[in-house]
Design an enzyme around this catalytic site. Sequence first.
Site, PDB file in Angstrom:
ATOM      1  N   CYS A   1       1.439  -0.578  16.482  1.00  0.00           N
ATOM      2  CA  CYS A   1       2.573  -1.156  15.770  1.00  0.00           C
ATOM      3  C   CYS A   1       3.366  -0.022  15.127  1.00  0.00           C
ATOM      4  CB  CYS A   1       2.102  -2.158  14.722  1.00  0.00           C
ATOM      5  SG  CYS A   1       1.083  -1.440  13.408  1.00  0.00           S
TER       6      CYS A   1
ATOM      7  N   HIS B   1       0.836  -1.199   0.000  1.00  0.00           N
ATOM      8  CA  HIS B   1       0.000   0.000   0.000  1.00  0.00           C
ATOM      9  C   HIS B   1       0.866   1.242   0.000  1.00  0.00           C
ATOM     10  CE1 HIS B   1       0.827  -1.041   4.232  1.00  0.00           C
ATOM     11  NE2 HIS B   1       0.885   0.268   4.427  1.00  0.00           N
TER      12      HIS B   1
END
Length: 696
Positions: free
Chosen positions: A207, A65
Site C-alpha cells: 500500500c 501514528h
Amino acid sequence: MSDMITADLVDLDLSADTKEAAARALAERMVALGRVTDLAGFLADVAAREAQMPTGLDGGIGIPHCRSEHVTEPTLAFGRSAAGIDFGAADGPADLVFLIAAPAGADDAHLTILSSLARKLMNAEFTSALRSAADPETAAALIRGDEPPTAQPAADDTAVAPAAASAGATAGSAAAQDAPAPSDQGAADGASGPAEQPFRIVAVTSCPTGIAHTYMAAESLENAGREAGVEVVVEPQGSAGFTRLDPAVIAAADAVIFAHDVPVREKDRFAGKPTVDVGVKAGINRPGELIAEVRDKAARGEVTAAARPDGSPVERSGDATEGYGTRLRKWLMSGVSYMVPFVAAGGLLIALGFAIGGYKINKAPSVMDHFVWTQADSWGALLFQIGGVAFGFLVPVLAGYIAYGMADRPGLVPGFVGGSISLTINAGFLGGLAAGLIAGGVVLAIQKIDIPAALRGIMPVVVIPLISSAIVGFLMFVVIGKPIASAQKGMTDWLNGLSGTNAILLGALLGLMMCFDLGGPVNKVAYTFATAGIAVASPSDSAMKIMAAVMAAGMVPPLAMALATTVRGRLFTQTERENGKAAWVLGASFISEGAIPFAAADPLRVIPSSMVGGAVTGALSMAFDATLRAPHGGIFVVPLIGNPLLYLVAIAAGVCVTTALVVLLKGMRRPTPAGTAEPAANPSTASAQTKQAVAA
C-alpha cells in the site's frame, strides 16, 4: 509488545469527538508515563502524518501514528469510543483507536508495532474481545498477547494466527514450510485424496504507506487460504523493505495474487503464472473471492506473459495494461527528473557568479589561466564557469535517461551520444528529446533480433552500444538534426520577439500550468520549458523573463494556503492549520508541493483558486519585465532577479487573489465548528492518493 502498552495507556471510555481530541487524550497518558516529552510537538508530528493519508481502517478502527523526536521509547495507547470518531475510513467512524508512537529514527520498532497490530486486527475475535473488555488491564493484556481473545479451544488456531503470520512476513520460506498442515487437511476435506498436493498460491501485498493495509491484506489472504484448504504464502512489501520469497516457493506455486496500490517490486519473478491483480483493499475485504478467481484462471490455463529480462525501468514499475501515451510520458519524465538537479546546480552557480562578479563575468578568461585568490571577480568567474560545465550536461543527461527509461542500461550510451550531438548541431532541448526517444527505440529494436548464443555475452557491452550509437549518430547528423535545429531556432526567435500582450498571455498560461497539479507532470512541463531557455551561457532576456514568471507562479499556492490558514483559520482543520505553518517556508523556497495536502483535501476549491492566482502572478511578472537567471531558490534568490520589487508585488498579488478565492469558496460551505473532523475530506481520499502519485 509486552512493554509497549500497559493498563495506564488504555482508555475504555474515550469521550473525544474528533481525531485530534482522541490523539490528545491518548498522548496525555503517554506524557504522564514519561514516554512523550513534549505534548504539543508530538501532536504536531501526529497531525503531519495524518495529513499525508487518513489512518482510518475498515471495521471501525483508527490507527494514528508517527515517529517523533519527542518520544522516548516505542509506545502504544488504546482508546474505545462509544460514539465513534471519524478517521477517514470509507465505512464510517472508528470505535477502536490505537495511537502508536515511536522515537525518531526507530523505523524498525515503529513498523514492527504497526505490522503486528495490523495483522491482529484482521482477527474478528481479537477486535470483538477488545470491544467487550471490562477493564484496562484486560484490554492491555489482549493487545500484548498475554491471553487469547477467547477461551474457546476451537479458536486456538485463529488466535495465534497473527503471531505466526507476522513471523511469516519476514521469512517467506519458513512460512511455506509451515503452510502444508492446514492445506493437507483442506485437501482431505475436498475428497481429493491424501496424496494430492494442495493448490499453492503466492501473493504480494503493498500500500502507499507500506504499513497497515499491507499487513492486513497479508493476514486476510492467509486466513482465507486456510479456510479454503489452499497454501497461501505472502510477501508483504512494506515501507521498511521486504524479504523476498524463496524462488523455489514461487516456482512451485500454482497461481499468484497481487493486492497492491503501488507497483509490485521485482514483479518479473512471478511471470508466467495465473494471476489476479487488484487493489490492496480487495485483499482485505474479499480474499476468498480472489482465491476462487485465481483458481478458476489456473483451471482455464490463463497465465501472464513470460518475464522480459531486458524490461525497462518504466515497464518494471508500471502496469502491463498501460497505454503508449502513459509510457511515453513516463519516459520523458524519467529524463527530466535526472536533468533537473543539473539545472538547479548549474543555474544557481551561474547566478551566484553574476552576483559576485557582475554582468560581464561571462566574458572573463578561464580560471585555469587567471585566478587571483583575493579578487571577487575571480571567484565569480570560477562559480560561473563551474555552472557552465554543469549546464553542458543537461541535454545529454536528458536524452540518456529518456533512453534509459525505455531500454534500461543499454540505452544510456546511444542516448548520451545523441544528446551530445544535439548540442553540437545546435538542436538544443528539442534535439535531446528526439535523440533520447530514437536511442531507446533503436536499442529495443536490436534486442528483438534473435542472436546466436555465442554472441549474447558481448551484446550489452559491445554490439548494442556500437550499433545503436552509429544509427543514432547518423540520424542526428544527417537526417533529422537540421530540421530540429531549425525548429529550435524558430522557437528561440519567437520567444525573443514576445512583447506586450503576447508575453503577458504566455506568463498567464505558464502560471496556470505551474498551479494545475503542484509538482506533477503539467507543472514539470512548464518548469522544464523555462529551464531549457536559460540552460545556455548567455540566455536571452525573454528566456529569463519566462523563468521568473514560472518560479513566481510556483510560489503562489503554498504561500496562499499559509495566508488563508492564518487569516481565516476556522475554515480549516487543526491539521491544515499546522500544515499552513510549514507552507510559509515551502512557498518561499519555491516548493509548490507544499500546497498538496490542501489540494488533496479540497481539490475543487483549492486547485482552481491556485490556478487563478498563478495566472495573475505569471502575467504580472512578464508585464513587469522581471528576469531570473537562477532556475530555483524562491525568495532566497531575489537579489539575482531583475526588477525585484515589482517581482515581489506580482507574487503578493497572486497570493492575495488565491487566498481571497479560497476563503470565499470555503466560506460558502456549511460552517463546521473549528477543530472538528472534516467531512469533506473523506471523499477526497482518492484525490489525495492521486496527488501523491502525480507528485512522485
